[in-house]
Motif scaffolding. Structure first.
Motif, PDB file in Angstrom:
ATOM      1  N   HIS A   1      -6.195  11.488  -3.441  1.00  0.00           N
ATOM      2  CA  HIS A   1      -6.343  10.389  -4.190  1.00  0.00           C
ATOM      3  C   HIS A   1      -5.120   9.324  -4.122  1.00  0.00           C
ATOM      4  N   ALA A   2      -3.925   9.828  -3.862  1.00  0.00           N
ATOM      5  CA  ALA A   2      -2.780   8.781  -3.783  1.00  0.00           C
ATOM      6  C   ALA A   2      -2.987   8.046  -2.426  1.00  0.00           C
ATOM      7  N   VAL A   3      -3.488   8.621  -1.292  1.00  0.00           N
ATOM      8  CA  VAL A   3      -3.760   8.042  -0.133  1.00  0.00           C
ATOM      9  C   VAL A   3      -4.993   6.857  -0.457  1.00  0.00           C
TER      10      VAL A   3
ATOM     11  N   GLY B   1       0.798  -1.224   0.096  1.00  0.00           N
ATOM     12  CA  GLY B   1      -0.004   0.122   0.010  1.00  0.00           C
ATOM     13  C   GLY B   1       0.818   1.112  -0.055  1.00  0.00           C
ATOM     14  N   ALA B   2       2.058   1.293   0.940  1.00  0.00           N
ATOM     15  CA  ALA B   2       2.694   2.376   0.738  1.00  0.00           C
ATOM     16  C   ALA B   2       3.596   2.407  -0.606  1.00  0.00           C
ATOM     17  N   ALA B   3       3.948   1.521  -1.267  1.00  0.00           N
ATOM     18  CA  ALA B   3       4.584   1.640  -2.504  1.00  0.00           C
ATOM     19  C   ALA B   3       3.809   2.222  -3.291  1.00  0.00           C
ATOM     20  N   VAL B   4       2.464   1.629  -3.625  1.00  0.00           N
ATOM     21  CA  VAL B   4       1.532   2.013  -4.634  1.00  0.00           C
ATOM     22  C   VAL B   4       1.173   3.484  -4.117  1.00  0.00           C
ATOM     23  N   GLY B   5       1.035   4.014  -3.012  1.00  0.00           N
ATOM     24  CA  GLY B   5       0.570   5.450  -2.574  1.00  0.00           C
ATOM     25  C   GLY B   5       1.732   6.135  -2.889  1.00  0.00           C
TER      26      GLY B   5
END
Length: 201
Positions: A148-150, A42-46
Motif C-alpha cells: 500500500h505504501a509503494v 513520491g518517495a516522501a509520500v511513500g
C-alpha cells in the motif's frame, strides 16, 4: 530532450520571439521538475505512508489475538465476508455458532466464519479477537502495508507529474491566447488598408 533542442534552436534565431524562448524554458523547467521533483514527492509520500502503515501493523498485532474456537453448530446462511482478503477463499469458509475463550479469560459464544468447508460440532479452528474477546478482522501484515505504501508513493509521483504537465499546458495556452490577441490588434491596425487599390498593399 525536445525542450533542450528547442532552447538551442531558438537561441540565436533572428525570427525568435520572446514567447518562443519562454515556451522552451517552460518546457525545460517542466522536464526538470518531472525528472527530479516528482520522484522525490513520491518517495516522501511513500515513506510517510510506510511509517504510518507499519505503526498500524504493530498496533493491530498488539491489540488483536488469535484464539482457538470450537464449533457448536453450523449456521444455515453465510453472509458476505467483511474481510476482502478472505473473499477469494469463501468456498472453504462456513458460518458457524462457536465458543471461544477471550484473552481476558471470559468465555464467549457467537456466530463467526470458520475456515472449515464442512464443519461439525466439536471441530476446532482459530479466530481473531480483541482483548475482550470480540471478533475482529485479522491484523494487517507488513507485506500488505508495504504494498500500500509503494502504491501511495507511485500515485503521488503520477499526480505530481500530472500537475506539472497540466500547469505547463495551462501557461502555454495563456501565452498562445495573448499571442493571438496581439496578432488581432496588429491585423486591425493593418486591416483598413489591406487589399485596397492604391493603398500600397
Amino acid at each position: 530532450m525536445r525542450a533542450i533542442g528547442g532552447l538551442w534552436r531558438w537561441r540565436h534565431n533572428p525570427l525568435r520571439r520572446g514567447t518562443d524562448l519562454a515556451e522552451a524554458w517552460l518546457a525545460l523547467a517542466a522536464v526538470v521538475l518531472i525528472l527530479a521533483v516528482a520522484p522525490l514527492v513520491g518517495a516522501a509520500v511513500g515513506a510517510a505512508a510506510q511509517g504510518a502503515l507499519q505503526e498500524s501493523v504493530r498496533d493491530q498485532r498488539a491489540a488483536r489475538h488469535l484464539v482457538a474456537a470450537t464449533v457448536v453448530r453450523k449456521l444455515s446462511r453465510s453472509p458476505l465476508d467483511p474481510d476482502p482478503e478472505t473473499a477469494s477463499g469463501r468456498g472453504t469458509h462456513s458460518r458457524v455458532m462457536a465458543n471461544w475463550t477471550a484473552p481476558d479469560g471470559t468465555v464467549r459464544q457467537g456466530a463467526v466464519t470458520a475456515g472449515i468447508k464442512s464443519p461439525a460440532a466439536g471441530d476446532h479452528f482459530t479466530i481473531w479477537t480483541d482483548q475482550r474477546g470480540r471478533t475482529v478482522p485479522r491484523p494487517l501484515d507488513g507485506a500488505t502495508a508495504t504494498t500500500h505504501a509503494v502504491l501511495a508513493g507511485f500515485g503521488a509521483t503520477v499526480l505530481a507529474v500530472g500537475l506539472v504537465e497540466g500547469a505547463r499546458r495551462l501557461i502555454v495556452w495563456r501565452m498562445v491566447l495573448r499571442r493571438y490577441a496581439r496578432w488581432d490588434r496588429a491585423w486591425d491596425r493593418a486591416g483598413p488598408d489591406w487589399g485596397r487599390t492604391g493603398a500600397g498593399s
